[in-house]
Design an enzyme around this catalytic site. Structure first.
Site, PDB file in Angstrom:
ATOM      1  CG  ASP A 129     -11.827  36.552 -23.656  1.00 25.73           C
ATOM      2  OD1 ASP A 129     -12.064  37.416 -24.527  1.00 25.73           O
ATOM      3  OD2 ASP A 129     -11.269  35.470 -23.897  1.00 25.73           O
ATOM      4  NE  ARG A 146     -20.926  36.529 -22.870  1.00 20.95           N
ATOM      5  CZ  ARG A 146     -20.748  35.229 -22.628  1.00 20.95           C
ATOM      6  NH1 ARG A 146     -21.420  34.631 -21.664  1.00 20.95           N
ATOM      7  NH2 ARG A 146     -19.914  34.525 -23.380  1.00 20.95           N
ATOM      8  CG  ASP A 166     -12.001  39.834 -27.327  1.00 18.98           C
ATOM      9  OD1 ASP A 166     -11.559  40.254 -26.238  1.00 18.98           O
ATOM     10  OD2 ASP A 166     -12.771  38.850 -27.433  1.00 18.98           O
ATOM     11  CE  LYS A 177     -17.457  40.442 -29.693  1.00 14.78           C
ATOM     12  NZ  LYS A 177     -17.148  39.107 -29.132  1.00 14.78           N
ATOM     13  CD  GLU A 232     -15.200  40.671 -25.914  1.00 11.57           C
ATOM     14  OE1 GLU A 232     -14.892  39.723 -25.172  1.00 11.57           O
ATOM     15  OE2 GLU A 232     -15.324  40.560 -27.142  1.00 11.57           O
ATOM     16  CG  ASP A 236     -14.336  39.652 -31.197  1.00 13.34           C
ATOM     17  OD1 ASP A 236     -15.147  38.813 -31.620  1.00 13.34           O
ATOM     18  OD2 ASP A 236     -14.211  39.941 -29.992  1.00 13.34           O
ATOM     19  CE  LYS A 261     -10.196  36.549 -27.058  1.00 10.27           C
ATOM     20  NZ  LYS A 261     -11.023  35.365 -26.791  1.00 10.27           N
TER      21      LYS A 261
HETATM   22  N1  BES Z   1     -14.616  37.062 -29.466  1.00 10.62           N
HETATM   23  C1  BES Z   1     -14.590  35.977 -28.561  1.00 10.62           C
HETATM   24  C2  BES Z   1     -15.176  34.714 -29.142  1.00 10.62           C
HETATM   25  C3  BES Z   1     -14.341  33.971 -30.120  1.00 10.62           C
HETATM   26  C4  BES Z   1     -13.267  33.215 -29.688  1.00 10.62           C
HETATM   27  C5  BES Z   1     -14.654  33.975 -31.448  1.00 10.62           C
HETATM   28  C6  BES Z   1     -12.521  32.498 -30.611  1.00 10.62           C
HETATM   29  C7  BES Z   1     -13.925  33.261 -32.356  1.00 10.62           C
HETATM   30  C8  BES Z   1     -12.850  32.519 -31.937  1.00 10.62           C
HETATM   31  C9  BES Z   1     -15.393  36.319 -27.313  1.00 10.62           C
HETATM   32  O1  BES Z   1     -15.359  37.638 -26.930  1.00 10.62           O
HETATM   33  C10 BES Z   1     -14.829  35.501 -26.212  1.00 10.62           C
HETATM   34  O2  BES Z   1     -13.710  35.698 -25.874  1.00 10.62           O
HETATM   35  N2  BES Z   1     -15.636  34.617 -25.655  1.00 10.62           N
HETATM   36  C11 BES Z   1     -15.203  33.748 -24.623  1.00 10.62           C
HETATM   37  C12 BES Z   1     -16.310  33.637 -23.607  1.00 10.62           C
HETATM   38  C13 BES Z   1     -15.910  32.937 -22.346  1.00 10.62           C
HETATM   39  C14 BES Z   1     -14.912  33.769 -21.575  1.00 10.62           C
HETATM   40  C15 BES Z   1     -17.137  32.673 -21.507  1.00 10.62           C
HETATM   41  C16 BES Z   1     -14.901  32.385 -25.240  1.00 10.62           C
HETATM   42  O3  BES Z   1     -15.651  31.947 -26.103  1.00 10.62           O
HETATM   43  O4  BES Z   1     -13.895  31.809 -24.860  1.00 10.62           O
HETATM   44 ZN    ZN Z   2     -14.927  38.991 -28.376  1.00  9.06          ZN
HETATM   45 MN    MN Z   3     -13.664  37.994 -25.675  1.00 10.04          MN
END
Ligand code: BES
Ligand code: ZN
Ligand code: MN
Length: 503
Positions: free
Chosen positions: A352, A356, A275, A270, A354, A293, A282
């Site tokens: 967010d 996946r 992000d 990835k 994204e 990310d 966020k």
């Molecule tokens: N890149 C983030 C995941 C992440 C968040 C990694 C904090 C490390 C620290 C990912 O793209 C994300 O934002 N995931 C969301 C998914 C949710 C919206 C279902 C998350 O984990 O909050």
């Molecule tokens: Zn992300």
């Molecule tokens: Mn995200």
């Protein structure tokens, strides 16, 4: 730093310092074999007096030891002989480095004879020592400053006493150094700011690999136009809010293998160079850390360097899925329905989630390589950080054999992973009224529902997913990329090439 393997008589070495490991309750009777009797009894005196009890982390620096041509000798306590393992050895070496750095010591020689014990054979001792030293020496590159860590040391020898260990030791050093350069490359790339390291930059770094390793590595870069032709609409949607257009780099490493047809292993990283969350933006606190990310892509990049340096007899396709997730007039939105490359449709409920969306199209794309194994590496969910903290990466697989191999590689390298389940109950949470799936689950177990989403797109092959959200970087005062899981992946590839098998 230069490293050497030696097989010489320690007393004749003209180094600045000899490093000798001392266990608890141990006299140096066996040191007599490779240090003249006079010196070893001299050292034994210190041990008898109690100045060096062999306690873990204890050190004693001796100067001008009689009949020894090296200037100093550092005794380093290792604790109980039965409990020393690679983890503690790594810590001990780090402490040793800190001490040596206080003096103007340029070159050292480690005596490895003492630690060649059951829990830590010569191959793994060397891997551990060299790895730990390099970790200590690493300092992130600061932009436009001439900051440098003060290090006097420039040459490290590792002395093995028995002839039969010499070749094993050479292999171990070669592996360790290759893995270290992979880790370093991954860290340096991941630490870059997002205004420098954008998707185009990532793809240019990938291109450079094909120049450096001309005969082994070929790189193709896929831009938005081509993604359109391929139908990678989910990937494109994530990138559409940013001025920095997405680029997917396909790095093909072809190792030579005389005996049999190469296995094809696909590694997908990835590569969200930033992000922001997109329209589902966020919170601003720590948002800067979303430059990391792309640590999955950095890990794949680093691992391919290791493969190339070691000439592994495999075919490895490394994919850096570069993209930037930003809000904007052209950004994708919650409610959008995307037709993925697989033909399946996805309702976006949160922009967010994204990673996946990018990965699902890449998982479909890689079918063209008829892979034996596909592993994706992603900073995918905050939920994984909640579940496992910062020590273990989450991992998922649709194949028991692959799961076992990854667990073995993890144990060998102490690059920890913990398996989480994929199962029907969680899949149901991805239900959408309007499309085949939604891009988020309904509530808890976010790391699992994310993995279940990917699982829908990886049924045609043997697959594993590593969620490195908690392990890829450190926050706080020592903020920076960790280079994980380059070591785990490199070990996995070494084991897959099975031309060196020490365990
Ligand atoms: N890149 C983030 C995941 C992440 C968040 C990694 C904090 C490390 C620290 C990912 O793209 C994300 O934002 N995931 C969301 C998914 C949710 C919206 C279902 C998350 O984990 O909050
Ligand atoms: Zn992300
Ligand atoms: Mn995200």
């Amino acid at each position: 730093m230069k490293f050497f393997i030696k097989n010489s008589s320690l007393e004749k070495e003209k180094s600045d310092c000899i490093i000798i490991f001392v266990f608890k309750f141990c006299e140096f009777t066996h040191l007599k074999n490779h240090l003249n009797a006079f010196s070893s009894s001299y050292i034994n005196n210190f041990i008898r007096r109690g100045d060096m009890q062999g306690k873990i982390g204890q050190t004693l620096l001796l100067h001008d030891v009689p009949n020894i041509t090296s200037k100093r000798m550092l005794l380093v306590g290792c604790g109980d002989k039965n409990t020393l393992n690679r983890y503690y050895l790594g810590k001990i070496v780090k402490k040793t480095m800190k001490i040596l750095n206080q003096f103007s010591i340029k070159n050292i020689i480690f005596s490895l004879n003492e630690i060649n014990i059951e829990n830590c054979d010569i191959y793994w001792s060397i891997r551990t020592i060299v790895n730990s030293i390099n970790k200590y020496l690493y300092k992130s590159v600061k932009i436009n400053t001439s900051f440098k860590k003060d290090i006097y040391l420039n040459s490290i020898s590792l002395n093995v006493m028995k002839d039969k260990y010499f070749n094993i030791a050479k292999n171990a050093l070669e592996h360790a150094l290759a893995i270290n350069s992979g880790i370093r490359a991954a860290k340096n790339l991941a630490n870059l700011p997002p205004n420098v390291c954008n998707p185009l930059y990532l793809s240019l770094q990938a291109q450079k690999l094909s120049e450096k390793y001309k005969d082994k590595i070929d790189v193709t870069s896929i831009d938005v136009k081509e993604m359109h032709k391929l139908g990678m609409n989910a990937y494109i949607a994530v990138g559409s809010g940013s001025k920095n257009k997405p680029y997917m780099s396909v790095i093909k490493y072809s190792g030579k293998n005389k005996n049999k047809k190469n296995k094809v292993i696909v590694l997908i990283g990835k590569g969200l160079t930033f992000d922001s969350g997109g329209i589902s933006i966020k919170p601003s606190k720590n948002m800067n850390e979303m430059k990391y990310d792309m640590c999955g892509a950095a890990a794949v990049y680093g691992t391919l360097i290791v493969a190339a340096k070691l000439n592994l007899p495999l075919t490895i396709i490394g994919i850096l899925a570069g993209c930037e997730n930003m809000p904007g007039g052209n950004a994708f939105r919650p409610g959008d329905i995307l037709t993925t490359m697989s033909g399946k449709t996805v309702e976006v409920l949160n922009t967010d989630a994204e990673g996946r969306l990018v990965l699902c199209d890449v998982l479909t794309y890689v079918n063209r390589f008829s892979p034996n194994i596909v592993i994706d590496i992603a900073t995918l969910t905050g939920a994984c950080v909640i579940a496992l903290g910062n020590h273990f990466s989450g991992f998922f697989s649709n194949d028991e054999k692959l799961a076992c191999s990854l667990e073995k590689s993890s144990q060998q390298t102490n690059d920890k992973i913990w398996r989480l389940p994929l199962s029907r109950e969680y899949e149901k949470e991805l239900y959408s009224n309007f499309a085949d799936f939604s891009n988020i689950g309904k509530g808890k177990a976010g790391a699992i529902t994310a993995a279940c989403f990917l699982y829908q797109f990886s049924k045609q092959y043997t697959w594993a997913h590593l969620d490195i959200a908690g392990t890829a970087w450190k926050s706080g005062k020592n903020q920076g990329a960790t280079g994980r899981p380059v070591e785990l992946l490199s070990q996995f590839l070494l084991n897959e090439s099975d031309f060196f098998n020490f365990e």
